[in-house]
Design an enzyme around this catalytic site. Structure first.
Site, PDB file in Angstrom:
ATOM      1  N   ASN A  95       0.826  -1.221   0.000  1.00 54.30           N
ATOM      2  CA  ASN A  95       0.000   0.000   0.000  1.00 54.30           C
ATOM      3  C   ASN A  95       0.857   1.267   0.000  1.00 54.30           C
ATOM      4  O   ASN A  95       0.689   2.170   0.810  1.00 54.30           O
ATOM      5  CB  ASN A  95      -0.990   0.003   1.176  1.00 54.30           C
ATOM      6  CG  ASN A  95      -0.313  -0.119   2.535  1.00 54.30           C
ATOM      7  OD1 ASN A  95       0.768  -0.675   2.654  1.00 54.30           O
ATOM      8  ND2 ASN A  95      -0.954   0.403   3.566  1.00 54.30           N
ATOM      9  N   ASP A 305       3.592  -5.323  11.984  1.00 58.41           N
ATOM     10  CA  ASP A 305       2.726  -4.344  11.318  1.00 58.41           C
ATOM     11  C   ASP A 305       3.271  -2.932  11.534  1.00 58.41           C
ATOM     12  O   ASP A 305       2.522  -2.004  11.811  1.00 58.41           O
ATOM     13  CB  ASP A 305       1.261  -4.458  11.786  1.00 58.41           C
ATOM     14  CG  ASP A 305       0.324  -3.676  10.865  1.00 58.41           C
ATOM     15  OD1 ASP A 305       0.774  -3.209   9.803  1.00 58.41           O
ATOM     16  OD2 ASP A 305      -0.857  -3.527  11.220  1.00 58.41           O
TER      17      ASP A 305
HETATM   18  O1  DOR Z   1      -3.258   0.500  11.152  1.00 61.02           O
HETATM   19  C1  DOR Z   1      -2.853   0.116  10.064  1.00 61.02           C
HETATM   20  N1  DOR Z   1      -2.015   0.863   9.328  1.00 61.02           N
HETATM   21  N2  DOR Z   1      -3.264  -1.057   9.596  1.00 61.02           N
HETATM   22  C2  DOR Z   1      -3.002  -1.451   8.337  1.00 61.02           C
HETATM   23  O2  DOR Z   1      -3.373  -2.527   7.970  1.00 61.02           O
HETATM   24  C3  DOR Z   1      -2.285  -0.540   7.415  1.00 61.02           C
HETATM   25  C4  DOR Z   1      -1.388   0.330   8.160  1.00 61.02           C
HETATM   26  C5  DOR Z   1      -0.751   1.424   7.356  1.00 61.02           C
HETATM   27  O3  DOR Z   1      -0.279   1.145   6.252  1.00 61.02           O
HETATM   28  O4  DOR Z   1      -0.709   2.547   7.844  1.00 61.02           O
END
Ligand code: DOR
Length: 448
Positions: A95, A305
């Site tokens: 992303n 994450d």
């Molecule tokens: O809190 C989040 N931030 N969850 C995700 O799955 C994506 C991530 C981000 O890319 O900031």
């Protein structure tokens, strides 16, 4: 006299697949070539007496924001942060801007990493309606960790919310598909909860337990129909663990340190939007449910994450504050502290951070201390009592939600394919990361 070994780690307690044992590790050409009483000549010797040696952490979920969002993070800062925290390989999420959806965007990330990555790396290919039909080829590109689906919107525009699109992604390819499971339609329907809220305390109510459970149930049904293995990321609810326990033939499970360590509503009262992430950190009932799933073996892997945003962005009033927290550097210290407090064993830590990712993603030559494997190692001091601080963080965002947290257990050296790249919190040498190799990818890059 020519040396038998390039590097010998002498006198440590090493965590091997056969248990914890006191032994030297001999390293030649970046690989482990001897374990035991290593007496041959060595170009370099590192005395690790009194310390434990683990396989370097393989963090299979990070967001390093490059290209496009480099004001939050980039590959060089993100990978520096990784090696300061005992992480030797990272898998980065699609992303970014542009999204990683084809050969060109993947190879661009690989080229950038070849120039500036401090640890080894691989990248996920996003899966959506545009590229579903091409994923059998795309997922096999060298340097690709597999396909990632966002069922619910988070940072960026990557989304595959409908059953038909998810089914099309699952129908094309054979590697395990990683999934962010939150039900987009329910999130949109409940958005007024966030809009009308006074602050991020409402985040777990907006993105509620049912939003996560519904998506995970839909995903499992679709994966079953397609006979495709899936990896369900950052599970946040006790309820999903009960469901996932009945599908271990099909689905592997990730949890994060944020969900294991923080509790709502306390974290939102203390940290505001700095504790805001998707799926949200929930209450004690769910946190303990995640620990129970670690104990019973339902959880396969711990990812960070790592999802940095700037302080200014996080200070925006909720819900304009973005979701995500940095974590790649704090995972291992926090986990060692959890070991110290008796919540898991050191062997289980290694299973969740190294052997687990190796097995799930089919990584070649990493994830265990064994002869023939890459010499990717984290040397840790289980007795060191240290404070996690913003100043220690190498991420470009410059903060951690764990600032001020005291932990017992600390990574004191990181070794990447035989090179000492971090010692006593100091990063050494120059960036020398390479692509992680997988059994299921092709060995050569396409022309782009
Ligand atoms: O809190 C989040 N931030 N969850 C995700 O799955 C994506 C991530 C981000 O890319 O900031």
């Amino acid at each position: 006299m020519t040396s038998t070994f390039d590097l010998v780690l002498a006198g440590g307690r090493i965590v091997t697949p056969g248990g914890i044992t006191e032994a030297d590790i001999g390293i030649t050409g970046g690989r482990i070539t001897a374990i035991g009483d290593v007496s041959g000549a060595a170009a370099e010797r590192l005395d690790v007496g009194g310390l434990h040696v683990l396989p370097g952490v393989i963090d299979s979920q990070v967001h390093f924001r490059e290209p496009g969002l480099e004001h939050k993070e980039d590959i060089t800062h993100g990978t520096r942060s990784a090696i300061k925290g005992g992480v030797t390989s990272i898998f980065e999420m699609p992303n970014t801007s542009p999204l990683t959806l084809d050969e060109r965007t993947l190879c661009d990330k690989l080229d950038r990493s070849a120039r500036g990555a401090w640890c080894d790396y691989a990248f996920f290919m996003g899966g959506n309606h545009e590229n579903a039909h091409r994923l059998s080829d795309l997922e096999r590109l060298p340097g690709c960790a597999g396909v990632k689906i966002f069922m619910g919107s988070s940072t960026g525009t990557l989304l595959a919310k409908d059953d038909e699109v998810i089914a099309a992604v699952l129908a094309n390819g054979s590697r395990r598909v990683s999934v962010h499971a939150e039900d987009e339609d329910r999130l949109v329907e409940r958005q007024p909860i966030a809009v009308d809220a006074e602050g991020p305390e409402a985040h777990p109510d907006w993105r509620d337990v049912e939003s996560a459970v519904r998506a995970t149930r839909r995903l499992l049904a679709l994966a079953r129909a397609a006979n495709r293995r899936v990896h369900v990321l950052h599970i946040s609810t006790r309820d999903e663990m009960e469901i996932l326990a009945a599908h271990k033939d099909l689905a592997t499970v990730e949890v994060t340190l944020n969900h294991l360590t923080m509790t709502a509503p306390e974290c939102y009262e203390r940290l505001g939007a700095f504790a805001q992430m998707n799926p949200p950190v929930r209450d004690e009932h769910h946190r303990l449910g995640l620990w129970e799933a670690i104990r019973t073996g339902v959880v396969d892997v711990i990812g960070s994450d790592h999802a940095p945003h700037t302080v200014e962005e996080k200070e925006r009033p909720y819900p304009s504050s973005p979701s995500g927290m940095p974590g790649v550097q704090t995972s291992l210290p926090l986990l060692l502290d959890h070991v110290h407090r008796g919540r898991l064993t050191l062997e289980r830590l290694v299973d969740l951070t190294a052997a687990g990712p190796q097995r799930i993603f089919g990584i070649i030559g990493k994830g265990r201390i064994a002869v023939g494997y890459d010499a990717d190692l984290a040397v840790v001091d289980l007795a060191a009592r240290r404070e996690i601080t913003d100043e220690w963080i190498a991420s470009k965002c410059g903060w951690t939600p764990f600032d001020g947290t005291m932990v017992t257990g600390w990574p004191v050296a990181t070794i990447l394919r035989g090179h000492v790249v971090m010692r006593d919190d100091e990063v050494l040498g120059t960036p020398s990361g390479q692509p992680v190799r997988f059994f299921d990818t092709s060995p050569t890059r396409p022309a782009t």
